[in-house]
Design an enzyme around this catalytic site. Structure first.
Site, PDB file in Angstrom:
ATOM      1  N   ASP A 169       0.851  -1.196   0.000  1.00  0.00           N
ATOM      2  CA  ASP A 169       0.000   0.000   0.000  1.00  0.00           C
ATOM      3  C   ASP A 169       0.886   1.245   0.000  1.00  0.00           C
ATOM      4  O   ASP A 169       1.746   1.385   0.864  1.00  0.00           O
ATOM      5  CB  ASP A 169      -0.888  -0.039   1.257  1.00  0.00           C
ATOM      6  CG  ASP A 169      -2.050   0.931   1.183  1.00  0.00           C
ATOM      7  OD1 ASP A 169      -2.053   1.797   0.287  1.00  0.00           O
ATOM      8  OD2 ASP A 169      -2.941   0.813   2.037  1.00  0.00           O
TER       9      ASP A 169
ATOM     10  N   HIS B   5      -9.933  -1.267  -7.230  1.00  0.00           N
ATOM     11  CA  HIS B   5      -9.603  -0.078  -6.435  1.00  0.00           C
ATOM     12  C   HIS B   5      -8.713   0.875  -7.222  1.00  0.00           C
ATOM     13  O   HIS B   5      -8.933   2.091  -7.216  1.00  0.00           O
ATOM     14  CB  HIS B   5      -8.924  -0.539  -5.136  1.00  0.00           C
ATOM     15  CG  HIS B   5      -8.571   0.582  -4.217  1.00  0.00           C
ATOM     16  ND1 HIS B   5      -9.510   1.461  -3.722  1.00  0.00           N
ATOM     17  CD2 HIS B   5      -7.372   0.984  -3.709  1.00  0.00           C
ATOM     18  CE1 HIS B   5      -8.910   2.348  -2.936  1.00  0.00           C
ATOM     19  NE2 HIS B   5      -7.609   2.086  -2.917  1.00  0.00           N
TER      20      HIS B   5
HETATM   21  C1  HEM Z   1      -3.916   2.531  -4.320  1.00  0.00           C
HETATM   22  C2  HEM Z   1      -5.288  -0.064  -0.469  1.00  0.00           C
HETATM   23  C3  HEM Z   1      -8.621   3.300   0.607  1.00  0.00           C
HETATM   24  C4  HEM Z   1      -6.803   6.131  -2.879  1.00  0.00           C
HETATM   25  C5  HEM Z   1      -4.028   1.518  -3.389  1.00  0.00           C
HETATM   26  C6  HEM Z   1      -3.315   0.264  -3.444  1.00  0.00           C
HETATM   27  C7  HEM Z   1      -3.697  -0.449  -2.369  1.00  0.00           C
HETATM   28  C8  HEM Z   1      -4.654   0.332  -1.631  1.00  0.00           C
HETATM   29  C9  HEM Z   1      -3.210  -1.836  -1.966  1.00  0.00           C
HETATM   30  C10 HEM Z   1      -2.330  -0.148  -4.557  1.00  0.00           C
HETATM   31  C11 HEM Z   1      -0.909   0.264  -4.300  1.00  0.00           C
HETATM   32  C12 HEM Z   1      -0.678   1.734  -4.201  1.00  0.00           C
HETATM   33  O1  HEM Z   1      -0.496   2.445  -5.194  1.00  0.00           O
HETATM   34  O2  HEM Z   1      -0.698   2.203  -3.060  1.00  0.00           O
HETATM   35  C13 HEM Z   1      -6.319   0.625   0.145  1.00  0.00           C
HETATM   36  C14 HEM Z   1      -7.093   0.124   1.265  1.00  0.00           C
HETATM   37  C15 HEM Z   1      -8.015   1.076   1.561  1.00  0.00           C
HETATM   38  C16 HEM Z   1      -7.841   2.159   0.632  1.00  0.00           C
HETATM   39  C17 HEM Z   1      -6.846  -1.214   1.951  1.00  0.00           C
HETATM   40  C18 HEM Z   1      -9.079   1.048   2.613  1.00  0.00           C
HETATM   41  C19 HEM Z   1      -9.780  -0.009   2.883  1.00  0.00           C
HETATM   42  C20 HEM Z   1      -8.418   4.357  -0.245  1.00  0.00           C
HETATM   43  C21 HEM Z   1      -9.193   5.558  -0.248  1.00  0.00           C
HETATM   44  C22 HEM Z   1      -8.663   6.363  -1.242  1.00  0.00           C
HETATM   45  C23 HEM Z   1      -7.581   5.644  -1.859  1.00  0.00           C
HETATM   46  C24 HEM Z   1     -10.348   5.859   0.701  1.00  0.00           C
HETATM   47  C25 HEM Z   1      -9.059   7.744  -1.671  1.00  0.00           C
HETATM   48  C26 HEM Z   1     -10.195   8.322  -1.377  1.00  0.00           C
HETATM   49  C27 HEM Z   1      -5.853   5.388  -3.545  1.00  0.00           C
HETATM   50  C28 HEM Z   1      -5.091   5.914  -4.673  1.00  0.00           C
HETATM   51  C29 HEM Z   1      -4.273   4.866  -5.121  1.00  0.00           C
HETATM   52  C30 HEM Z   1      -4.546   3.740  -4.225  1.00  0.00           C
HETATM   53  C31 HEM Z   1      -5.136   7.321  -5.254  1.00  0.00           C
HETATM   54  C32 HEM Z   1      -3.279   4.885  -6.276  1.00  0.00           C
HETATM   55  C33 HEM Z   1      -3.998   4.649  -7.598  1.00  0.00           C
HETATM   56  C34 HEM Z   1      -3.007   4.667  -8.741  1.00  0.00           C
HETATM   57  O3  HEM Z   1      -2.620   5.766  -9.155  1.00  0.00           O
HETATM   58  O4  HEM Z   1      -2.602   3.585  -9.176  1.00  0.00           O
HETATM   59  N1  HEM Z   1      -4.846   1.536  -2.277  1.00  0.00           N
HETATM   60  N2  HEM Z   1      -6.794   1.862  -0.199  1.00  0.00           N
HETATM   61  N3  HEM Z   1      -7.455   4.431  -1.226  1.00  0.00           N
HETATM   62  N4  HEM Z   1      -5.500   4.099  -3.294  1.00  0.00           N
HETATM   63 FE1  HEM Z   1      -6.181   2.969  -1.793  1.00  0.00          FE
END
Ligand code: HEM
Length: 303
Positions: free
Chosen positions: A144, A217
């Site tokens: 993450d 996601h």
């Molecule tokens: C990407 C987990 C909630 C925004 C990711 C990734 C994971 C992850 C594993 C892929 C690796 C990375 O680029 O970090 C989670 C989990 C969440 C959560 C477990 C809650 C249960 C959120 C929320 C937002 C968010 C609430 C925004 C409102 C993003 C963004 C990316 C991302 C912007 C990168 C997308 C990209 O450019 O590839 N998240 N996330 N995440 N997450 Fe989350």
């Protein structure tokens, strides 16, 4: 004006304190906020190499009570989001303290000092102790934070500029506490989990566009402007939980110069894009808190 310490090395430990200010506590809280940097310096001195820092955020209603200057342009109460199946609630919170370090004891000591100073002025309504899990993974097992921007791109993603000159150097932060249904998540195959996130689990490599589902996601949180530029945010999510109570969570924290970017991501996740096509991780993760705070530049907070 100098920003607060938003862009730091990924920490090993974090404490998130969300606080409400009691009626009559306003003046004391303004004094406390001016002293946070000093408190953090005193605790950090005990082990300078472990990078203790604290970011302080102020909510919209608290801003009006604490300061007689107009609200920063993007500061408003957190907009709850209601999709057909999943919702992101708004929950009480006037102040956010985001305490980070490479050692939990430093975070604990600073949190203790903050709470001592808050005595009689405010109440901690949510407290989460987060830790770094294997390879910077969340409890769903995926790395993450990979797509966080770095360097100048990170600075401009989180720093208010000429669009609000009175608060240039400030930032906004959104927090949400998520609880996971790990039993159901772990009943999926690794391939099904990878389709939910949009990345490979072991290698952390993004799925190619031809196989990445539109309800993954990654697909729903990638925000691209009409001219093709991507709107990035800085995330520093932490894992928390209590195995004995069946509690397994992710504390989401996102910094941005423009809260509208995170609001678009949340709409995509919860309502879906197109509506109905919601984020698959929400079928296994429930948002139980939600707040938006302004992060004043350090000098402004110091008074
Ligand atoms: C990407 C987990 C909630 C925004 C990711 C990734 C994971 C992850 C594993 C892929 C690796 C990375 O680029 O970090 C989670 C989990 C969440 C959560 C477990 C809650 C249960 C959120 C929320 C937002 C968010 C609430 C925004 C409102 C993003 C963004 C990316 C991302 C912007 C990168 C997308 C990209 O450019 O590839 N998240 N996330 N995440 N997450 Fe989350």
């Amino acid at each position: 004006m100098a920003p607060q310490n938003i862009l730091v090395m990924p920490p090993s430990a974090a404490i998130f304190l969300v606080v409400t200010v009691r009626p009559g506590g306003e003046d004391g809280v303004v004094d406390l906020l001016a002293d946070v940097a000093g408190l953090a310096r005193s605790v950090a001195r005990r082990s300078p190499e472990d990078g203790l820092s604290c970011v302080t955020g102020v909510g919209a209603q608290a801003w009006d009570r604490l300061y007689d200057t107009p609200r920063p342009l993007g500061l408003h109460p957190f907009h709850p989001v209601a999709g057909a199946l999943h919702s992101a609630p708004a929950t009480p919170g006037d102040l956010l303290f985001h305490v980070r370090a490479q050692r939990f004891d430093l975070c604990f000591e600073l949190a203790r000092q903050l709470v001592l100073r808050l005595s009689g002025l405010g109440d901690v309504v949510d407290e989460v102790h987060g830790f770094r899990y294997f390879d910077e993974r969340d409890l769903l097992g995926f790395v993450d934070g990979t797509e966080n921007p770095a360097g100048d791109e990170a600075t401009s993603a989180v720093t208010v500029g000429d669009e609000d000159p009175a608060y240039a150097g400030g930032s906004y932060v959104v927090v949400q506490k998520y609880l996971h249904d790990l039993d159901r998540w772990e009943a999926l195959t690794t391939e099904e989990q990878e389709l939910a996130i949009g990345r490979h689990k072991l290698s952390d490599i993004e799925l190619t566009d031809d196989v990445k589902p539109s309800n993954s996601h990654v697909a729903l949180t990638t925000i691209t402007e009409a001219d093709g530029t991507e709107r990035k945010i800085i995330r520093d999510n932490m894992v928390f939980g209590r195995p004995g109570s069946g509690e397994f969570g992710t504390y989401f924290i996102g910094y941005t110069a423009d809260p509208g970017v995170i609001e678009t991501m949340l709409r995509n996740m919860f309502v879906g894009d197109p509506p109905g096509n919601h984020d698959r991780i929400l079928d296994f993760s429930t948002a139980v808190t939600g707040g938006l705070f302004f992060v004043p530049p350090a000098d402004l907070l110091d008074g």
